[in-house]
Enzyme design. Structure first.
Site, PDB file in Angstrom:
ATOM      1  N   GLU A  18       1.398   4.959  12.999  1.00  0.00           N
ATOM      2  CA  GLU A  18       0.072   4.483  13.394  1.00  0.00           C
ATOM      3  C   GLU A  18       0.031   2.964  13.540  1.00  0.00           C
ATOM      4  O   GLU A  18      -0.573   2.442  14.481  1.00  0.00           O
ATOM      5  CB  GLU A  18      -0.961   4.937  12.348  1.00  0.00           C
ATOM      6  CG  GLU A  18      -2.372   4.425  12.587  1.00  0.00           C
ATOM      7  CD  GLU A  18      -3.065   5.133  13.737  1.00  0.00           C
ATOM      8  OE1 GLU A  18      -4.111   4.632  14.174  1.00  0.00           O
ATOM      9  OE2 GLU A  18      -2.555   6.174  14.200  1.00  0.00           O
ATOM     10  N   ASP A  19       0.670   2.242  12.613  1.00  0.00           N
ATOM     11  CA  ASP A  19       0.457   0.792  12.529  1.00  0.00           C
ATOM     12  C   ASP A  19       1.661  -0.062  12.921  1.00  0.00           C
ATOM     13  O   ASP A  19       1.574  -1.292  12.872  1.00  0.00           O
ATOM     14  CB  ASP A  19       0.044   0.420  11.095  1.00  0.00           C
ATOM     15  CG  ASP A  19      -1.285   1.047  10.714  1.00  0.00           C
ATOM     16  OD1 ASP A  19      -2.123   1.226  11.612  1.00  0.00           O
ATOM     17  OD2 ASP A  19      -1.486   1.365   9.526  1.00  0.00           O
ATOM     18  N   ASP A  31      -3.178   8.323  -0.914  1.00  0.00           N
ATOM     19  CA  ASP A  31      -3.548   7.234   0.000  1.00  0.00           C
ATOM     20  C   ASP A  31      -5.011   6.844  -0.213  1.00  0.00           C
ATOM     21  O   ASP A  31      -5.362   5.666  -0.323  1.00  0.00           O
ATOM     22  CB  ASP A  31      -3.304   7.710   1.435  1.00  0.00           C
ATOM     23  CG  ASP A  31      -3.841   6.730   2.478  1.00  0.00           C
ATOM     24  OD1 ASP A  31      -3.388   5.577   2.487  1.00  0.00           O
ATOM     25  OD2 ASP A  31      -4.710   7.136   3.271  1.00  0.00           O
ATOM     26  N   HIS A  72       0.818  -1.218   0.000  1.00  0.00           N
ATOM     27  CA  HIS A  72       0.000   0.000   0.000  1.00  0.00           C
ATOM     28  C   HIS A  72       0.853   1.270   0.000  1.00  0.00           C
ATOM     29  O   HIS A  72       0.680   2.121  -0.893  1.00  0.00           O
ATOM     30  CB  HIS A  72      -0.959  -0.009   1.188  1.00  0.00           C
ATOM     31  CG  HIS A  72      -1.650   1.299   1.417  1.00  0.00           C
ATOM     32  ND1 HIS A  72      -2.517   1.851   0.511  1.00  0.00           N
ATOM     33  CD2 HIS A  72      -1.570   2.181   2.467  1.00  0.00           C
ATOM     34  CE1 HIS A  72      -2.955   3.015   0.985  1.00  0.00           C
ATOM     35  NE2 HIS A  72      -2.394   3.230   2.164  1.00  0.00           N
ATOM     36  N   HIS A 103       4.047   6.711   5.712  1.00  0.00           N
ATOM     37  CA  HIS A 103       2.880   7.405   6.270  1.00  0.00           C
ATOM     38  C   HIS A 103       2.070   6.559   7.253  1.00  0.00           C
ATOM     39  O   HIS A 103       1.325   7.110   8.071  1.00  0.00           O
ATOM     40  CB  HIS A 103       1.979   7.934   5.146  1.00  0.00           C
ATOM     41  CG  HIS A 103       1.122   6.902   4.482  1.00  0.00           C
ATOM     42  ND1 HIS A 103       1.560   6.159   3.403  1.00  0.00           N
ATOM     43  CD2 HIS A 103      -0.140   6.490   4.724  1.00  0.00           C
ATOM     44  CE1 HIS A 103       0.590   5.347   3.010  1.00  0.00           C
ATOM     45  NE2 HIS A 103      -0.454   5.520   3.798  1.00  0.00           N
ATOM     46  N   ASP A 104       2.194   5.243   7.224  1.00  0.00           N
ATOM     47  CA  ASP A 104       1.447   4.398   8.168  1.00  0.00           C
ATOM     48  C   ASP A 104       2.328   3.823   9.282  1.00  0.00           C
ATOM     49  O   ASP A 104       1.831   3.057  10.114  1.00  0.00           O
ATOM     50  CB  ASP A 104       0.791   3.233   7.420  1.00  0.00           C
ATOM     51  CG  ASP A 104      -0.493   3.654   6.721  1.00  0.00           C
ATOM     52  OD1 ASP A 104      -1.118   4.624   7.189  1.00  0.00           O
ATOM     53  OD2 ASP A 104      -0.857   3.035   5.701  1.00  0.00           O
TER      54      ASP A 104
END
Length: 763
Positions: free
Chosen positions: A112-113, A175, A84, A108-109
């Site tokens: 958060e993840d 995104d 992704h 970018h993730d």
């Protein structure tokens, strides 16, 4: 923008006669993600193709860091999660963005993840990239489709985040685009929410940033998910039309190119059919079937410079007939998102309507990728955001929108105005000095006035459109020259303008101005009440002394104290006690003795003769005080009057003989001594009510109305009832200048043979 919320009958009507079987809708599915992930060298080569000076080491480190951080995480499709951020980065390389943006897309993730932290990213990749990643992390937690207030607050955070660095928006849009491409793997409930959110917020934002290609794909993917049947209908009709007109696009391209070349113009001519969502919305908006649409195909003519564009326009217009009303010049007057192009529609080969867009190569690039066309990777002074402030009208629009919308007094207003700003089409008007004013379609002169300046809007009293007088509510058309007429006597606009205004800026300014005007009225009334009490109590009033007592009154300013007194939230005696702790309130006496109810003329205000000092002047409904008149009879100059303070409403003026005053006998603190203060040079009308009993015969009402009209009275309302076959009873609300004027009308009515009885009603 809920285009998908419709029943099957609406869909079939808009689509014409086509009937689509259910399996056809199910057959149209988004393509699965690519099985092969982009490699490190692929990413570097993509960036190097437009930026030879790219930092390969930075890109490689970000690739490896993100791949390790996401580890064995997978997406709903079963693909590795790392695919992704890679696809998001790939989308951004198509927009030719700078290294920091590409790296932030890869990461970018991670916060958060994964177990990655902002501090760690700052240490490895620098503060700039860390700030971008953290901004995206905060945005990911927002749900833009939710309860209205929550949605509005989240949208406010989104706009504030992207106004600080627009690259956050570009990454977020990429995104969202990849998530929409793989939406089929998401559970149905989430799929609905994401598609709605995309169509309501992200697609219009992409359009506002000039990124038309991305906007169209987001709209089509949302449309396909939200209304698969309608999507299938449009696609079937498009495919059918393409089969019938298989060679039409090529034929028109060839003829256009040949005609331009014959006139010494080298142009790249490309044709394409319009997108499904665009076609469907046009069918909905115009309430027409597919066969009634005449501009399914559009052609783009790209030339080397602006002069060539206008020469090409001349060639096209002299070769084929022009469709009236379909010409727009966005080169001389660009859209707010930097879009520039000449639009025209002609009757081309085979009597087919042909829509043309004529532009230069630079304009074409901006039309497709919008704000991203401002090359972030080129050497320049300042940050990319600072460069955009200088170069991009779209970014200027974004910052201006946030500034205007931040003035909204509640989250629902913010949401309403934001969606309005995102969705509107534009109309271009001019001031008498030639300044261009861009407004949303359906805007009127009120919106124009506030777009020029807030003070112009607040003081507007009339206008001229193209040299002719017109109402302020007149809807504006492209090219109108508008002159706004102002008056210094109007300090605040009528509150009714808020319902007429279209733009968020105008509505917010009107609401703010009317709030201020009402507050000033209450403050003026409160000051008079306080000063009157101090005169009666024979104690000194001074603003400086009241300022020291503000903490005891729990009010931030003197004006707020006075406004609270005027609204009835605070008593004047409370102000006196705060300034003079030893002040003792003089209790006003109640009515003495019993009165004959019929003897209304003898009704006196509580306190008797002691209340004759510091009388408050009444100038009518347009005074600087919040004044209204007795609801069941009014009051006119010449009447002896008394004022009753109603909390939150101001002063209600009653004639001294009004039986309604008995309701306030137990509340002496609400009584005010008032007097008329009417300017005879500018007469105004005041409300009164008459009871008339007339003979029930043809023409009797006309005779009564004629008497009132001939004596310059103005009838507001008439209520009729019949008590017997021979007589009709009328209750007439009218406006007169004073008691003498009213008495003359009553006398003339009594002189009419059809009038059995007439008397004034005292409410």
């Amino acid at each position: 923008m809920a285009y998908w919320r419709r029943n099957s009958r609406q869909m079939e009507a808009a689509a014409g006669t086509v009937v689509v079987m259910k399996p056809a809708a199910a057959a149209v599915k988004p393509a699965r993600p690519r099985s092969r992930m982009m490699r490190q060298y692929d990413l570097v080569e993509r960036v190097r193709s437009y930026n030879p000076d790219t930092d390969e080491d930075l890109l490689n480190r970000a690739y490896v860091y993100a791949m390790v951080a996401h580890g064995e995480q997978t997406r709903a499709s079963g693909d590795p999660y790392f695919s992704h951020p890679l696809e998001v980065a790939a989308i951004l390389t198509n927009l030719k963005l700078d290294d920091a943006t590409i790296v932030a897309a890869l990461l970018h993730d991670t916060i958060e993840d994964t177990e990655a932290t902002r501090t760690e990213i700052d240490n490895i990749f620098g503060h700039e990239i860390g700030a971008l990643v953290e901004g995206l992390t905060k945005l990911k937690r927002l749900e833009l489709v939710s309860r209205e207030a929550k949605q509005a607050e989240n949208l406010r955070k989104l706009l504030l985040a992207i106004s600080n660095d627009v690259r956050v928006l570009l990454i977020k849009l990429a995104d969202r685009l990849h998530n929409m491409r793989t939406l089929e793997f998401v559970p149905p409930a989430s799929r609905q929410r994401i598609a709605e959110e995309t169509l309501d917020i992200y697609a219009p934002l992409a359009g506002r940033m000039g990124m038309q290609e991305m906007r169209e794909e987001l709209e089509d993917l949302s449309f396909q998910s939200l209304d698969p049947d309608a999507f299938a209908v449009v696609m079937q009709r498009l495919d059918s039309l393409a089969e019938r007109n298989r060679n039409l696009i090529g034929e028109i391209e060839t003829q256009l190119s040949a005609n331009l070349a014959k006139n010494g113009l080298s142009a790249e001519v490309t044709g394409r059919r319009k997108r499904p969502f665009s076609i469907w919305t046009k069918m909905e908006r115009k309430s027409v079937g597919f066969e009634q649409l005449s501009d399914i195909y559009g052609f783009r003519v790209v030339l080397k410079d602006v002069e060539a564009c206008y020469r090409a326009l001349g060639v096209v217009h002299t070769t084929w007939p022009v469709v009236p009303g379909r010409f727009k010049d966005y080169i001389s007057t660009p859209k707010q998102n930097d879009y520039r192009s000449i639009h025209t529609t002609v009757i081309g080969p085979g009597q087919q309507r042909v829509e043309l867009q004529i532009r230069t190569e630079e304009m074409d690039q901006i039309a497709e990728i919008g704000i991203a066309a401002h090359a972030f990777y080129k050497d320049g002074v300042g940050s990319p955001t600072e460069m955009l402030k200088r170069e991009s009208n779209a970014f200027a629009w974004l910052r201006h929108t946030i500034e205007v919308l931040s003035e909204s007094s509640n989250p629902e207003e913010f949401l309403e105005h934001t969606k309005l700003e995102l969705f509107h089409d534009q109309v271009f008007c001019f001031t008498p000095k030639g300044k261009l004013i861009a407004l949303p379609r359906a805007a009127n002169v009120i919106d124009f006035a506030y777009a020029v300046h807030t003070d112009v809007g607040n003081s507007a009293v009339g206008c001229k459109i193209n040299g002719k007088f017109a109402p302020l509510s007149s809807e504006l058309q492209n090219g109108d020259e508008v002159e706004v007429l102002t008056s210094a006597a109007q300090e605040a606009p009528p509150s009714a303008w808020e319902s007429l205004a279209v733009t968020g800026k105008a509505r917010a300014a009107i609401r703010r101005a009317t709030r201020t005007a009402v507050r000033d009225q209450y403050a003026g009334l409160g000051r008079r009440i306080v000063e009157r009490l101090f005169v009666r109590a024979k104690i000194e009033y001074a603003d400086d002394k009241l300022k020291g007592a503000l903490p005891r009154l729990a009010r931030p300013s003197i004006d707020e104290v006075m406004a609270s007194v005027g609204r009835g939230e605070l008593r004047a005696s409370d102000v006196a006690r705060a300034m003079y702790p030893d002040y003792k309130e003089e209790r006003l006496g109640r009515f003495a003795g019993k009165r004959d109810p019929a003897d209304n003329a003898k009704l006196k205000a509580p306190g008797g003769a002691a209340r004759v000092t510091s009388v408050i002047p009444i100038r009518g409904i347009n005074s600087d005080l919040p004044v209204k008149f007795a609801p069941n009879g009014g009051a006119v100059p010449g009447d002896r009057i008394v004022g009753i303070v109603s909390p939150g409403e101001g002063i209600t003026i009653y004639p001294i003989q009004s039986p309604a005053l008995k309701d306030f006998e137990e509340e002496p603190e609400r009584w005010l001594d008032v007097k008329w203060d009417v300017d005879e040079t500018t007469p105004q009308r005041f409300p009164a009510r008459l009871f008339v009993q007339n003979v029930n015969e043809p023409g009797s009402l006309a005779q009564i109305a004629t008497v009132i009209a001939e004596h310059d009275g103005n009838i507001d309302n008439i209520n009729m009832s019949r008590r017997s076959p021979d007589f009709t009873e009328l209750t007439i609300d009218l406006e007169v200048y004073d008691l003498k004027h009213l008495s003359a009308i009553i006398a003339q009515l009594r002189a009419k043979a059809v009038v059995a009885k007439v008397e004034r009603v005292n409410g």
